[in-house]
Design a protein around this motif. Structure first.
Motif, mmCIF file in Angstrom:
data_model
loop_
_atom_site.group_PDB
_atom_site.id
_atom_site.type_symbol
_atom_site.label_atom_id
_atom_site.label_comp_id
_atom_site.label_asym_id
_atom_site.label_seq_id
_atom_site.Cartn_x
_atom_site.Cartn_y
_atom_site.Cartn_z
ATOM 1 N N SER A 1 48.011 -23.529 80.161
ATOM 2 C CA SER A 1 47.544 -24.860 79.922
ATOM 3 C C SER A 1 47.970 -25.345 78.412
ATOM 4 C CB SER A 1 45.936 -24.915 79.960
ATOM 5 O OG SER A 1 45.498 -24.177 79.105
ATOM 6 N N ALA A 2 48.161 -26.809 78.287
ATOM 7 C CA ALA A 2 48.726 -27.427 77.244
ATOM 8 C C ALA A 2 47.703 -27.543 75.984
ATOM 9 C CB ALA A 2 49.387 -28.637 77.468
ATOM 10 N N GLY B 1 40.685 -31.257 82.254
ATOM 11 C CA GLY B 1 41.235 -30.090 81.341
ATOM 12 C C GLY B 1 42.304 -29.763 81.804
ATOM 13 N N THR B 2 43.300 -29.476 80.750
ATOM 14 C CA THR B 2 44.643 -29.014 81.292
ATOM 15 C C THR B 2 44.104 -27.563 81.651
ATOM 16 O OG1 THR B 2 44.881 -27.989 78.745
ATOM 17 C CG2 THR B 2 45.846 -30.389 79.426
ATOM 18 N N SER C 1 45.332 -34.686 76.984
ATOM 19 C CA SER C 1 46.331 -33.767 77.043
ATOM 20 C C SER C 1 47.357 -33.594 75.887
ATOM 21 C CB SER C 1 47.144 -34.169 78.324
ATOM 22 O OG SER C 1 48.253 -33.048 78.486
ATOM 23 N N ASN C 2 47.487 -32.239 75.321
ATOM 24 C CA ASN C 2 48.243 -32.218 74.326
ATOM 25 C C ASN C 2 49.850 -32.301 74.721
ATOM 26 O OD1 ASN C 2 46.209 -31.519 72.580
ATOM 27 N ND2 ASN C 2 46.811 -29.206 72.757
ATOM 28 N N ASP C 3 50.743 -32.740 73.844
ATOM 29 C CA ASP C 3 52.216 -33.239 74.204
ATOM 30 C C ASP C 3 53.025 -32.793 73.250
ATOM 31 O OD1 ASP C 3 53.942 -33.828 76.064
ATOM 32 O OD2 ASP C 3 53.317 -35.963 76.097
ATOM 33 N N GLY C 4 54.250 -32.479 73.744
ATOM 34 C CA GLY C 4 55.379 -31.993 72.728
ATOM 35 C C GLY C 4 56.471 -31.579 73.622
ATOM 36 N N LEU D 1 55.463 -21.370 81.237
ATOM 37 C CA LEU D 1 55.529 -22.672 81.916
ATOM 38 C C LEU D 1 54.241 -23.325 81.417
ATOM 39 C CD1 LEU D 1 56.262 -22.043 85.437
ATOM 40 C CD2 LEU D 1 57.923 -22.921 83.807
ATOM 41 N N THR D 2 54.304 -24.596 80.596
ATOM 42 C CA THR D 2 52.934 -25.112 80.029
ATOM 43 C C THR D 2 52.828 -26.292 80.709
ATOM 44 O OG1 THR D 2 53.517 -24.199 77.731
ATOM 45 C CG2 THR D 2 52.281 -26.277 77.740
#
Length: 582
Positions: free
Chosen positions: A412-413, A528-529, A469-472, A454-455
């Motif tokens: 999960s991210a 949630g992620t 959600s986190n991102d990048g 894999l995220t």
């Protein structure tokens, strides 16, 4: 707090470790937060970033735990530095037990050579007997030793902190990252408190995140399922991993809170507390208080208050998502942590090592094990020095070994709405997602025999990206992760009550409003992620099943590591668009 907060090597004389150990303080009392403003550091190095770690433990990679001479050299060097603080250093006995487990796994020389480098060990830092000492601090000791250890113990040895990893779905009334400082992106040590646009009374780092914790907006709450249950296409065979027509069922390992009882999640669908050579893969001890054990990481924060733990039901919810997406899959439900949702990295590494042994024994055709196809992890932490190329060798090395033996690793991210890397999510390759299919950002390459981590980020029901959600560039893809419906243990019920409850007009009838934390109906909504990751895991399992149906039955050891990686890549390409580049 429930008793699971004391997990993390707190047991005396762990079975098979070859010796008694003094009882330890509960895990939560051993956690320290690294403050960049006050942390000791070697000259010439940048200030570390904030992280949470176990203050009295150091992780060592590059030396097998049963290599007495090399282990002795590492301990002796650390002892010299620790003596100035009146601290002593000793080997964690549990790692000796895991090293012995590998030795009696019956693996051939090639498989043994693959697994051995992933088996490091932990060292306990404690006050020296009979001498007054301050509380041990692994960070201070590591900074003091610095790079001098290599000259004494040899090249390839890496020392690191024992990080605290946290599961963080959104739970009413506050998202899980609020009451726990380990993942809060704005703790009290925020270097810019005066310009923080959110006053101290706002427990959420951005407006809107709080909504995901409320019932009706994606927060954990009970719902009713009126549709049919997922149905398997294949009848069960003589073993749980084989269908009646000889097809290998996809095996999804869920290292989480465990899986509680539910009509969908029968013993042919979920293998609860799987073992390898008599040892449980999940190292989390079953609570001794039956009120706190719903086979899913704990049930109540305390027996006298009865509120649900922040992540109670987490593992069952994840197992239900995998089952919805691939009913023919087998879920290995390994109890990794309890209802509070955090675990020491040392405990996680031990579970991953045992899972690796289980997987390799399955590849070798041992009847008591079977190969693992997908690993789903919904936990994370921030590292103090991610710019260091060898910053987290123990954790990363284990995930790399699992991937290179054909396991799809899905993580999960994270739920902070933050672009800063979270681990293990940021172990995934950096991608340019502006193109279709996404391509690696140089110097990243995707090898045919090395499927990537894999995220997974989270989507809202309307297809937009969830605010939390986190991102990048390290986020591989996004999947549904807000207001999902899945399974809860039918035994899960907290102390809250309906706002209105009364006797009905019919004999035995009760009337009332919805009980906000009674999940005895077996279903609920959550966000949630943590849940976006198993959605992708289930999709990968479904592709694997389809490919195996096309190929037909094969023998117990009918697939090599190379062919397993090819299978994994087929599923990854179809579900994410990624392809090998070398």
């Amino acid at each position: 707090m429930s008793q699971d907060a004391s997990h993390g090597g707190d047991r005396k004389g762990e079975q098979g470790d070859g010796g008694d150990q003094p009882p330890l303080a509960p895990l939560r009392w051993r956690v320290r937060t690294l403050d960049p403003a006050t942390a000791v550091r070697r000259g010439g190095l940048p200030a570390p970033q904030q992280t949470a770690y176990i203050a009295d433990r150091i992780l060592v990679q590059g030396v097998p735990a049963d290599d007495k001479a090399a282990v002795g050299s590492v301990i002796a060097e650390l002892e010299r530095a620790a003596a100035e603080h009146n601290w002593a250093v000793r080997l964690e006995a549990g790692d000796l037990a895991d090293a012995r487990l590998l030795r009696r796994a019956g693996l051939d020389a090639e498989a043994l050579a693959t697994a051995e480098p992933a088996f490091g060990f932990g060292l306990r830092v404690e006050p020296a007997p009979g001498r007054p000492a301050g509380p041990p601090d692994a960070w201070d000791l590591l900074e003091e030793v610095g790079e001098g250890l290599t000259a004494v113990a040899g090249e390839g040895i890496v020392l690191s902190l024992d990080h605290v990893l946290v599961a963080a779905p959104y739970t009413d009334p506050h998202p899980y990252t609020d009451p726990h400082p380990y993942t809060d992106p704005h703790p009290y040590t925020d270097p810019h408190p005066y310009t923080d646009p959110h006053p101290y009374t706002d427990p959420h780092p951005a407006p809107g995140l709080a909504e995901y914790g409320r019932a009706g907006s994606g927060g954990r709450s009970p719902v009713t399922w009126v549709g049919p249950a997922p149905r398997r296409r294949h009848k069960d065979g003589r073993t749980v991993d084989r269908t009646a027509d000889g097809i290998e069922r996809p095996v999804v390992a869920v290292l989480d809170t465990g899986t509680g009882r539910h009509p969908w999640l029968t013993d042919d669908v979920v293998v609860r507390d799987p073992q390898v050579l008599g040892e449980p893969i999940g190292t989390y001890p079953r609570p001794t208080n039956p009120l706190q054990d719903c086979e899913d990481g704990g049930m109540a924060i305390a027996p006298l208050t009865g509120g649900l733990d922040p992540v109670a039901g987490h593992g069952t919810f994840i197992s239900g998502l995998v089952h919805q997406l691939c009913p023919d899959a087998v879920v290995l439900a390994c109890r990794l942590y309890g209802g509070e949702g955090f675990i020491a990295e040392w405990d996680l590494l031990r579970s991953l090592r045992r899972l690796l042994v289980f997987h390799l024994r399955g590849l070798a055709g041992h009847a008591d094990c079977y190969p693992v196809d997908v690993l789903s992890l919904s936990i994370g932490y921030r590292h103090e020095r991610p710019q260091d190329a060898a910053f987290d060798t123990p954790f990363r090395h284990l995930l790399d070994t699992l991937r290179r033996t054909g396991v799809a690793v899905v993580v999960s991210a994270g739920n902070d709405g933050d672009p800063r890397p979270l681990y293990p999510a940021a172990f995934a390759p950096r991608l340019d997602r502006a193109v279709t299919p996404p391509t690696p950002i140089p110097p990243s390459t995707l090898s045919k025999d090395d499927p990537p981590v894999l995220t997974v980020g989270a989507l809202n029901p309307d297809g937009t990206t969830a605010l939390f959600s986190n991102d990048g560039p390290w986020v591989t893809c996004r999947r549904a992760g807000a207001s999902l419906v899945s399974t809860f243990p039918v035994t899960l019920a907290g102390s809250r009550t309906p706002s209105t409850s009364l006797v009905g007009t019919d004999p035995g009838e009760r009337r009332g409003t919805v009980d906000p934390d009674d999940f005895s109906g077996g279903f609920g909504v959550w966000s949630g992620t943590s849940f976006a990751a198993p959605v992708l895991a289930g999709e990968i399992a479904a592709v694997l099943l389809r490919e195996r149906e096309r190929i037909g039955p094969r023998g117990v050891a009918g697939a090599t590591v190379h062919s397993r990686c090819e299978e994994t890549w087929t599923a990854i390409t179809e579900t994410t668009g990624l392809e090998p580049t070398s």
